[in-house]
Design an enzyme around this catalytic site. Structure first.
Site, mmCIF file in Angstrom:
data_model
loop_
_atom_site.group_PDB
_atom_site.id
_atom_site.type_symbol
_atom_site.label_atom_id
_atom_site.label_comp_id
_atom_site.label_asym_id
_atom_site.label_seq_id
_atom_site.Cartn_x
_atom_site.Cartn_y
_atom_site.Cartn_z
ATOM 1 N N HIS A 118 -42.631 21.863 26.101
ATOM 2 C CA HIS A 118 -41.580 22.418 25.266
ATOM 3 C C HIS A 118 -42.077 22.557 23.826
ATOM 4 O O HIS A 118 -43.012 21.875 23.402
ATOM 5 C CB HIS A 118 -40.349 21.526 25.322
ATOM 6 C CG HIS A 118 -39.685 21.542 26.658
ATOM 7 N ND1 HIS A 118 -38.504 20.888 26.902
ATOM 8 C CD2 HIS A 118 -40.018 22.145 27.829
ATOM 9 C CE1 HIS A 118 -38.135 21.081 28.151
ATOM 10 N NE2 HIS A 118 -39.050 21.834 28.740
ATOM 11 N N GLU A 159 -40.745 21.605 21.044
ATOM 12 C CA GLU A 159 -40.626 20.356 20.287
ATOM 13 C C GLU A 159 -41.779 19.421 20.628
ATOM 14 O O GLU A 159 -42.365 18.786 19.732
ATOM 15 C CB GLU A 159 -39.293 19.655 20.608
ATOM 16 C CG GLU A 159 -38.062 20.478 20.308
ATOM 17 C CD GLU A 159 -37.566 21.312 21.482
ATOM 18 O OE1 GLU A 159 -36.347 21.544 21.546
ATOM 19 O OE2 GLU A 159 -38.375 21.728 22.338
ATOM 20 N N CYS A 171 -33.797 19.350 24.787
ATOM 21 C CA CYS A 171 -33.425 18.735 26.066
ATOM 22 C C CYS A 171 -33.570 17.220 25.938
ATOM 23 O O CYS A 171 -34.023 16.708 24.913
ATOM 24 C CB CYS A 171 -34.330 19.269 27.180
ATOM 25 S SG CYS A 171 -36.031 18.631 27.088
ATOM 26 N N CYS A 214 -37.225 16.028 25.114
ATOM 27 C CA CYS A 214 -37.580 16.258 23.715
ATOM 28 C C CYS A 214 -36.769 15.365 22.787
ATOM 29 O O CYS A 214 -37.289 14.881 21.778
ATOM 30 C CB CYS A 214 -37.396 17.727 23.362
ATOM 31 S SG CYS A 214 -38.581 18.778 24.218
#
Length: 160
Positions: free
Chosen positions: A85, A87, A113, A116
């Protein structure tokens, strides 16, 4: 004021970094969602990241989307994905280059999410600003419990 004596409209810092995070997302190689992240401290960009496969690994744009092929719904089964991801990539890039992000703000195109959110908490990031929602209430509750400030920059959103 400019040289002619007129006022120049300038974006707020949140608007400024919100627009930059959209540009970072254009590097994404995800077929489902283009996500970008920018970590900022003291009005300076420390790190950026976008979602895509790890370095040296074929991207989903080249081999297809495992989540799409398996019918995995958004917000579920994050482990069934080739990519990292945005992040995660921005936090990893800061660590790779020895940049402390403790006390920083992370700007993202989408609400983090749960995976993260946990990384954000443990990295010491104190503020999350996101443009678009994401279906993960547990992530929001983890950030709130850890006293990470959350700001939905909805007026700057690009997918809603």
């Amino acid at each position: 004021m400019d040289d002619a004596g007129t006022s120049i409209a300038r974006p707020s810092w949140d608007e400024y970094f919100g627009s930059i995070v959209n540009q970072v997302a254009t590097r994404s190689t995800c077929l489902r969602r283009r996500v970008g992240a920018v970590i900022v401290k003291e009005k300076r960009i420390l790190s950026t990241g976008y979602n895509g496969a790890p370095s040296g690994i074929r991207h989903c744009v080249d081999v297809g989307c495992l989540r799409e092929e398996s019918g995995v719904a958004s917000g579920e089964r994050h482990e069934l994905c080739r990519g990292l991801h945005a992040e995660q990539n921005s936090i990893i890039q800061a660590a790779l280059h020895g940049v402390s992000i403790q006390g920083a703000t992370i700007y993202t195109t989408h609400q983090p999410c749960i995976l993260c959110a946990k990384m954000i908490v443990n990295s010491g990031i104190e503020r999350v600003c996101y443009l678009n929602p994401y279906p993960d209430e547990l992530a929001l509750s983890i950030l709130a419990e850890a006293k990470v400030e959350q700001v939905h920059l909805s007026e700057l959103g690009n997918d809603e």
